[in-house]
Design a protein around this motif. Structure first.
Motif, PDB file in Angstrom:
ATOM      1  N   UNK A 162       0.832  -1.206   0.000  1.00 32.60           N
ATOM      2  CA  UNK A 162       0.000   0.000   0.000  1.00 32.60           C
ATOM      3  C   UNK A 162       0.866   1.254   0.000  1.00 32.60           C
ATOM      4  N   UNK A 163       1.798   1.323   0.946  1.00 33.11           N
ATOM      5  CA  UNK A 163       2.702   2.477   0.991  1.00 33.11           C
ATOM      6  C   UNK A 163       3.772   2.405  -0.089  1.00 33.11           C
ATOM      7  N   UNK A 164       3.885   1.248  -0.744  1.00 33.72           N
ATOM      8  CA  UNK A 164       4.845   1.072  -1.840  1.00 33.72           C
ATOM      9  C   UNK A 164       6.268   1.425  -1.403  1.00 33.72           C
ATOM     10  N   UNK A 165       6.650   0.868  -0.261  1.00 35.85           N
ATOM     11  CA  UNK A 165       7.997   1.152   0.240  1.00 35.85           C
ATOM     12  C   UNK A 165       8.502   0.001   1.084  1.00 35.85           C
ATOM     13  N   UNK A 166       9.790   0.051   1.364  1.00 41.23           N
ATOM     14  CA  UNK A 166      10.433  -0.941   2.218  1.00 41.23           C
ATOM     15  C   UNK A 166      10.247  -0.548   3.682  1.00 41.23           C
ATOM     16  N   UNK A 167       9.997  -1.545   4.534  1.00 45.37           N
ATOM     17  CA  UNK A 167       9.841  -1.311   5.964  1.00 45.37           C
ATOM     18  C   UNK A 167      10.968  -1.980   6.731  1.00 45.37           C
ATOM     19  N   UNK A 168      11.378  -1.341   7.804  1.00 49.04           N
ATOM     20  CA  UNK A 168      12.306  -1.980   8.727  1.00 49.04           C
ATOM     21  C   UNK A 168      11.589  -3.117   9.441  1.00 49.04           C
ATOM     22  N   UNK A 437      17.987   2.319   1.127  1.00 44.99           N
ATOM     23  CA  UNK A 437      16.982   2.587   0.075  1.00 44.99           C
ATOM     24  C   UNK A 437      15.594   2.436   0.695  1.00 44.99           C
ATOM     25  N   UNK A 438      15.187   3.433   1.452  1.00 46.92           N
ATOM     26  CA  UNK A 438      13.944   3.318   2.200  1.00 46.92           C
ATOM     27  C   UNK A 438      12.821   4.206   1.670  1.00 46.92           C
ATOM     28  N   UNK A 439      13.137   5.361   1.072  1.00 51.04           N
ATOM     29  CA  UNK A 439      12.098   6.309   0.695  1.00 51.04           C
ATOM     30  C   UNK A 439      11.663   6.109  -0.755  1.00 51.04           C
ATOM     31  N   UNK A 440      10.494   6.647  -1.076  1.00 52.88           N
ATOM     32  CA  UNK A 440      10.017   6.575  -2.452  1.00 52.88           C
ATOM     33  C   UNK A 440      10.479   7.824  -3.216  1.00 52.88           C
ATOM     34  N   UNK A 441       9.934   8.970  -2.865  1.00 47.49           N
ATOM     35  CA  UNK A 441      10.294  10.204  -3.564  1.00 47.49           C
ATOM     36  C   UNK A 441      10.854  11.235  -2.596  1.00 47.49           C
TER      37      UNK A 441
END
Length: 455
Positions: A162-168, A437-441
């Motif tokens: 949903x958030x289209x990102x990597x999570x810790x 590499x955690x953020x999208x934009x």
């Protein structure tokens, strides 16, 4: 004589204006006095301050004012930790650019902080989303890249669809993203990493010089680095039971003294052998998919119910080729530590004991505690993880744990298969490279361009 009631709204605004006009809290670089630097953690520009901000910056301001009163040249700046996904999500909800949303919040929070009368040098204000600031981060990144301290490689990540990102790992709660609530997927993706593992031993040794740190913090750091000395053992596999006639499985262990208590082998769901087996076994593939829906944080793994899937593969004991061990895929084995495979000695490891008790594999004690009668010593629900003398271990019987480790290592080092020893002494670290590499934009742009032809 009547004393006029103090009017905070009028008096503080008047004096703050005087401070600003006279630059009372501005810091000159050419001031000859002794320098003193006060820096609190930069706030995230959420749009309004709360009592935590008031507490934090009041304490810092007390220190700054005290040192200034002592005659020091005090630098007390303020900035904004302004990048991050909350800003991006909020901007999308409001259909505005995250920069506009962020700077609007900065303006509001700056006015609130100024009303507190903090002795800050606002002329030195920074925001981490300002190119004038993050260009220095980018320069450092390129310096690290040139020194071989940054690399891009495939890595397993927690992906929030949903958030289209990597999570810790810590952001995965009961298999769901902490913010979106979506079921998290385990994916292998190219990621940028700081190669902090190159400094594992240096980081560990440096802890001894941090004599002003609390001991509990140093212990946490040692555990995080996780240095362990052990043996890399090449277990033979029965190729008639493996998916593609694989004939070897490497295992790193710190308890090679307990080899004669082995009851099973276990693979990480991400181990290449597990992947190969799952390609030919839909039930195993479904088990692995279910396992990947849960977090990979060590705390979650330690407390979760121990589940496994019997692959049908068999491993041969390194001291007895007629002794075959079942190979499971298990949810408590992680690919990131050791080789992603273990041998299970349930009598002397609580995790392994919970596993065999669930699947009826039994246990054989091989370390007898001091003062216990080896003839009647049994393990039921609690593993014995202490010191003692070896029992039920053939040529190791009667030795201490350390003596048994040395004897096992010596024997396996002398036996080779394919001109490579079956056993090799090895030092491992739990520390892993730092994925960035955690953020999208809305994050600091990594200053690397990927060419479609050469990568």
């Amino acid at each position: 004589m009547a004393i006029e009631r103090y009017n905070a709204r009028e008096a503080e605004a008047r004096w703050q204006k005087v401070w600003d006009e006279r630059g009372i809290f501005a810091t000159r670089n050419d001031d000859p006095r002794q320098k003193y630097y006060v820096l609190e953690m930069f706030p995230y520009p959420s749009g309004r301050i709360h009592m935590g901000h008031v507490r934090n910056y009041t304490m810092g301001d007390v220190v700054a004012r005290f040192k200034r009163a002592m005659g020091l040249n005090v630098l007390h700046p303020m900035g904004w930790d302004a990048f991050g996904m909350p800003a991006e999500n909020a901007a999308m909800e409001r259909q505005v650019h995250p920069k506009a949303w962020t700077y609007q919040n900065i303006a509001a929070m700056k006015a609130q902080l100024k009303s507190m009368g903090l002795s800050l040098d606002w002329a030195r204000e920074i925001a981490t989303c300002d190119p004038a600031y993050y260009k220095h981060q980018q320069k450092m990144f390129l310096d690290f890249l040139g020194a071989g301290l940054v690399e891009r490689k495939l890595g397993k990540v927690n992906w929030d669809p949903v958030d289209q990102t990597v999570l810790a790992n810590e952001q995965v709660i009961d298999g769901r993203g902490w913010r979106s609530g979506a079921l998290v997927e385990q994916r292998e993706m190219p990621q940028w990493y700081f190669r902090i593992t190159k400094f594992s031993e240096d980081l560990l040794q440096a802890l001894d010089r941090l004599d002003r740190w609390p001991e509990k913090v140093r212990v946490m750091q040692r555990n995080w680095i996780g240095r362990s000395e052990g043996l890399l053992i090449r277990f033979a596999l029965d190729p008639s039971t493996t998916p593609n006639a694989e004939d070897e499985l490497e295992v790193f262990t710190t308890r090679h003294d307990t080899l004669f208590g082995a009851k099973f082998m276990a693979l990480s769901p991400d181990h290449p052998l597990a992947t190969a087996a799952a390609a030919k076994n839909p039930a195993l593939a479904a088990f692995i998919a279910e396992t990947r829906r849960h977090g990979t944080a060590q705390q979650l793994i330690d407390t979760a119910e121990k589940n496994g899937f019997d692959t049908g593969m068999k491993a041969l004991h390194p001291f007895d080729p007629n002794w075959k061990l079942p190979v499971y895929v298990a949810n408590f084995v992680v690919m990131e530590y050791g080789t992603g495979a273990i041998f299970g000695c349930p009598a002397h490891d609580q995790r392994d004991l919970d596993f065999v008790n669930k699947y009826g594999l039994g246990n054989t004690p091989v370390v007898c505690p001091p003062g216990q009668d080896a003839q009647i010593f049994v393990i039921t629900d609690t593993a014995y993880e202490g010191d003692g003398r070896m029992i039920n271990s053939r040529f190791l019987d009667g030795l201490s744990v350390e003596e048994a480790k040395e004897e096992v290592a010596r024997r396996l080092e002398r036996v080779s298969h394919g001109n490579v020893p079956i056993g090799t002494r090895q030092v491992n670290f739990r520390l892993r490279d730092w994925g960035i590499s955690r953020q999208r934009y809305w994050g600091c742009p990594i200053p690397v361009i990927h060419c479609e032809r050469c990568g």
